[in-house]
Write an enzyme that holds these catalytic residues in place. Structure first.
Site, PDB file in Angstrom:
ATOM      1  N   ARG A 250      -9.284  26.462 -51.605  1.00  0.00           N
ATOM      2  CA  ARG A 250      -8.935  26.783 -53.134  1.00  0.00           C
ATOM      3  C   ARG A 250     -10.155  27.134 -53.774  1.00  0.00           C
ATOM      4  NH1 ARG A 250      -4.476  27.739 -51.873  1.00  0.00           N
ATOM      5  NH2 ARG A 250      -2.396  26.891 -52.527  1.00  0.00           N
TER       6      ARG A 250
ATOM      7  N   GLU B  51      -9.525  33.464 -59.643  1.00  0.00           N
ATOM      8  CA  GLU B  51      -8.911  34.426 -58.723  1.00  0.00           C
ATOM      9  C   GLU B  51      -7.700  35.157 -59.635  1.00  0.00           C
ATOM     10  OE1 GLU B  51      -8.185  32.652 -54.938  1.00  0.00           O
ATOM     11  OE2 GLU B  51      -6.117  32.443 -55.677  1.00  0.00           O
TER      12      GLU B  51
ATOM     13  N   HIS C 269      -7.310  36.274 -50.884  1.00  0.00           N
ATOM     14  CA  HIS C 269      -6.330  35.129 -50.781  1.00  0.00           C
ATOM     15  C   HIS C 269      -5.388  35.499 -49.820  1.00  0.00           C
ATOM     16  CE1 HIS C 269      -4.842  31.222 -52.585  1.00  0.00           C
ATOM     17  NE2 HIS C 269      -4.200  31.063 -51.268  1.00  0.00           N
TER      18      HIS C 269
ATOM     19  N   ASP D 205     -12.280  33.497 -49.171  1.00  0.00           N
ATOM     20  CA  ASP D 205     -10.763  33.930 -49.177  1.00  0.00           C
ATOM     21  C   ASP D 205     -10.051  33.738 -50.742  1.00  0.00           C
ATOM     22  OD1 ASP D 205      -8.513  35.500 -48.043  1.00  0.00           O
ATOM     23  OD2 ASP D 205      -7.567  33.524 -47.962  1.00  0.00           O
TER      24      ASP D 205
HETATM   25  P1  NAI Z   1      -3.285  19.217 -45.016  1.00  0.00           P
HETATM   26  O1  NAI Z   1      -2.523  18.245 -46.273  1.00  0.00           O
HETATM   27  O2  NAI Z   1      -2.200  19.175 -43.953  1.00  0.00           O
HETATM   28  O3  NAI Z   1      -4.779  18.790 -44.990  1.00  0.00           O
HETATM   29  C1  NAI Z   1      -5.592  18.325 -46.040  1.00  0.00           C
HETATM   30  C2  NAI Z   1      -6.508  17.411 -45.578  1.00  0.00           C
HETATM   31  O4  NAI Z   1      -7.594  17.365 -46.841  1.00  0.00           O
HETATM   32  C3  NAI Z   1      -5.883  16.067 -45.441  1.00  0.00           C
HETATM   33  O5  NAI Z   1      -6.356  15.485 -44.240  1.00  0.00           O
HETATM   34  C4  NAI Z   1      -6.384  15.125 -46.617  1.00  0.00           C
HETATM   35  O6  NAI Z   1      -6.576  13.823 -46.228  1.00  0.00           O
HETATM   36  C5  NAI Z   1      -7.718  15.831 -46.962  1.00  0.00           C
HETATM   37  N1  NAI Z   1      -8.149  15.508 -48.316  1.00  0.00           N
HETATM   38  C6  NAI Z   1      -7.505  15.298 -49.318  1.00  0.00           C
HETATM   39  N2  NAI Z   1      -8.394  14.729 -50.400  1.00  0.00           N
HETATM   40  C7  NAI Z   1      -9.610  14.835 -49.796  1.00  0.00           C
HETATM   41  C8  NAI Z   1     -11.023  14.786 -50.398  1.00  0.00           C
HETATM   42  N3  NAI Z   1     -11.000  14.463 -51.686  1.00  0.00           N
HETATM   43  N4  NAI Z   1     -11.868  14.583 -49.528  1.00  0.00           N
HETATM   44  C9  NAI Z   1     -11.773  15.097 -48.026  1.00  0.00           C
HETATM   45  N5  NAI Z   1     -10.452  15.503 -47.540  1.00  0.00           N
HETATM   46  C10 NAI Z   1      -9.535  15.149 -48.616  1.00  0.00           C
HETATM   47  O7  NAI Z   1      -3.292  20.705 -45.565  1.00  0.00           O
HETATM   48  P2  NAI Z   1      -3.425  22.051 -44.772  1.00  0.00           P
HETATM   49  O8  NAI Z   1      -2.231  22.390 -44.717  1.00  0.00           O
HETATM   50  O9  NAI Z   1      -4.456  21.653 -43.837  1.00  0.00           O
HETATM   51  O10 NAI Z   1      -4.039  22.969 -46.047  1.00  0.00           O
HETATM   52  C11 NAI Z   1      -5.401  22.742 -46.796  1.00  0.00           C
HETATM   53  C12 NAI Z   1      -5.520  23.682 -47.774  1.00  0.00           C
HETATM   54  O11 NAI Z   1      -5.549  24.900 -47.439  1.00  0.00           O
HETATM   55  C13 NAI Z   1      -4.359  23.468 -48.823  1.00  0.00           C
HETATM   56  O12 NAI Z   1      -4.372  22.344 -49.762  1.00  0.00           O
HETATM   57  C14 NAI Z   1      -4.447  24.959 -49.581  1.00  0.00           C
HETATM   58  O13 NAI Z   1      -5.398  24.764 -50.883  1.00  0.00           O
HETATM   59  C15 NAI Z   1      -5.192  25.756 -48.628  1.00  0.00           C
HETATM   60  N6  NAI Z   1      -4.492  26.841 -48.134  1.00  0.00           N
HETATM   61  C16 NAI Z   1      -5.112  28.158 -48.493  1.00  0.00           C
HETATM   62  C17 NAI Z   1      -4.314  29.001 -47.779  1.00  0.00           C
HETATM   63  C18 NAI Z   1      -4.695  30.571 -47.779  1.00  0.00           C
HETATM   64  O14 NAI Z   1      -4.038  31.609 -47.789  1.00  0.00           O
HETATM   65  N7  NAI Z   1      -5.946  30.898 -47.976  1.00  0.00           N
HETATM   66  C19 NAI Z   1      -2.836  28.902 -47.221  1.00  0.00           C
HETATM   67  C20 NAI Z   1      -2.396  27.804 -46.994  1.00  0.00           C
HETATM   68  C21 NAI Z   1      -3.248  26.684 -47.575  1.00  0.00           C
END
Ligand code: NAI
Length: 344
Positions: free
Chosen positions: A234, A263, A295, A258
């Site tokens: 993000r 954005e 994105h 990305d």
């Molecule tokens: P997920 O929920 O599986 O993993 C997120 C991880 O971040 C978890 O292990 C969580 O414990 C950790 N986390 C939470 N707060 C934290 C903190 N303060 N410090 C360090 N780690 C922390 O989510 P996933 O599926 O891996 O997605 C991650 C991010 O990717 C999403 O939140 C979204 O913002 C982004 N995303 C971007 C896309 C794109 O097209 N560019 C598409 C899909 C997701």
């Protein structure tokens, strides 16, 4: 069930028509984003289907409730654009927690390789029959250290890919993933240690109050000179002004973005031929060592199909049982701890 679908792009329709048609969910497609000015379009629908840059703030939630809309179906994983506290007890928010972690992790690696091997430059040069190699020297990924912030679904796939390249991984997460550590090859460390020792840093955590500007002036000051920053998560995880300063001072060797803090008014639309008002973005894009994609990390055929399938399943399940495992709750902040929306 009838849903108003906001911020529609041509690539959304085929899979939503397919899965919606199979399960009796009708989508009315609107090109406009959902916000305070467009919320009236939701009148007469059971729910709204929204994406990352639709605005679901307190005013929008209140008006949706007045219009009798019961559900906000996010067709994405992140939900920082929804005022979850305000939504509590008023409207149900469903999301797609995972659709293809491979799509995003592979895009992060594609950006990294493009950047450090100057593929973006080579593509333009050879199109013009310029076969000179000056200024094209890159570096091996093998043996380098990558810092991965967030070891959830996407972060772990990215770590696997990096291991395939023979890189060492320093990981940071609030919660450690069981079985991820592997001697010197993958280990959890504190943020300062990650900053001090990583040649490359890739962000895979959600945007929260805690992670806002996790890469800012202070963090960059702790980083190795020449660090490569990758953000496919993000935009506001990175302080764009501090990043630009880091690039100008040569502390940051390259940036692969990305996502971008501001954005929402720009990404996904064609602004070629327009004057871009955002000087920070314009300056970042003008840098030879910055790559920006709009994105698009999620945009694979597999992900689009999974997004539509899960969104439709969420809607059907919610209207059948009045609960859904992918319902979000502001108290736990994510569906994982709130399997049945029981916090409501
Ligand atoms: P997920 O929920 O599986 O993993 C997120 C991880 O971040 C978890 O292990 C969580 O414990 C950790 N986390 C939470 N707060 C934290 C903190 N303060 N410090 C360090 N780690 C922390 O989510 P996933 O599926 O891996 O997605 C991650 C991010 O990717 C999403 O939140 C979204 O913002 C982004 N995303 C971007 C896309 C794109 O097209 N560019 C598409 C899909 C997701």
């Amino acid at each position: 069930m009838r849903f108003a679908f906001f911020d529609t792009k041509p690539y959304d329709k085929p899979s939503f028509d397919k899965f919606g048609g199979e399960h009796g969910v009708k989508f009315k497609y609107f090109e406009t984003k959902l916000n305070e000015d467009t919320v009236e379009l939701a009148s007469g629908y059971d729910g709204v289907c929204v994406f990352v840059n639709d605005v679901v703030n307190a005013a929008v939630i209140d008006r949706l409730c007045e219009l009798g809309v019961k559900v906000v179906a996010l067709r994405c994983a992140g939900f920082n654009n929804v005022d979850m506290k305000h939504a509590f007890g008023k409207i149900h928010v469903l999301r797609v927690p995972a659709y293809s972690p491979y799509a995003v992790a592979e895009h992060a690696m594609a950006l990294l390789l493009t950047s450090i091997r100057r593929i973006h430059k080579a593509y333009i040069r050879t199109k013009d029959f310029n076969f000179s190699l000056s200024g094209m020297t890159g570096f091996d990924l093998h043996g380098k250290t990558v810092g991965v912030i967030g070891t959830g679904r996407i972060g772990r796939v990215f770590i696997d890919i990096c291991r395939g390249f023979g890189m060492k991984v320093l990981a940071f997460d609030k919660y450690h993933a069981e079985g991820l550590e592997d001697g010197d090859r993958v280990k959890y460390v504190g943020l300062d240690e990650l900053f001090a020792n990583s040649d490359i840093i890739s962000l895979h955590c959600p945007l929260t109050e805690e992670t806002y500007h996790i890469i800012g002036e202070d963090a960059l000051a702790k980083c190795k000179k020449g660090v490569v920053i990758i953000n496919t998560s993000r935009g506001a995880l990175v302080d764009a002004e501090a990043l630009l300063a880091g690039i100008k001072s040569r502390r940051v060797g390259a940036a692969c973005l990305d996502v971008y803090e501001e954005e929402s008014e720009l990404f996904f639309e064609d602004f070629s031929g327009h004057i871009i008002e955002d000087d920070i973005l314009a300056r970042l894009i003008s840098m030879p060592n910055v790559i920006v994609t709009s994105h698009q990390a999620f945009l694979t055929e597999e992900a689009l199909s999974n997004i539509a399938e899960t969104t439709v399943k969420n809607i059907v399940e919610f209207f059948k049982n009045r609960q859904c495992p992918n319902e979000l709750c502001y108290r736990c902040g994510a569906a994982e701890d709130c399997k049945t929306g029981k916090c409501f």
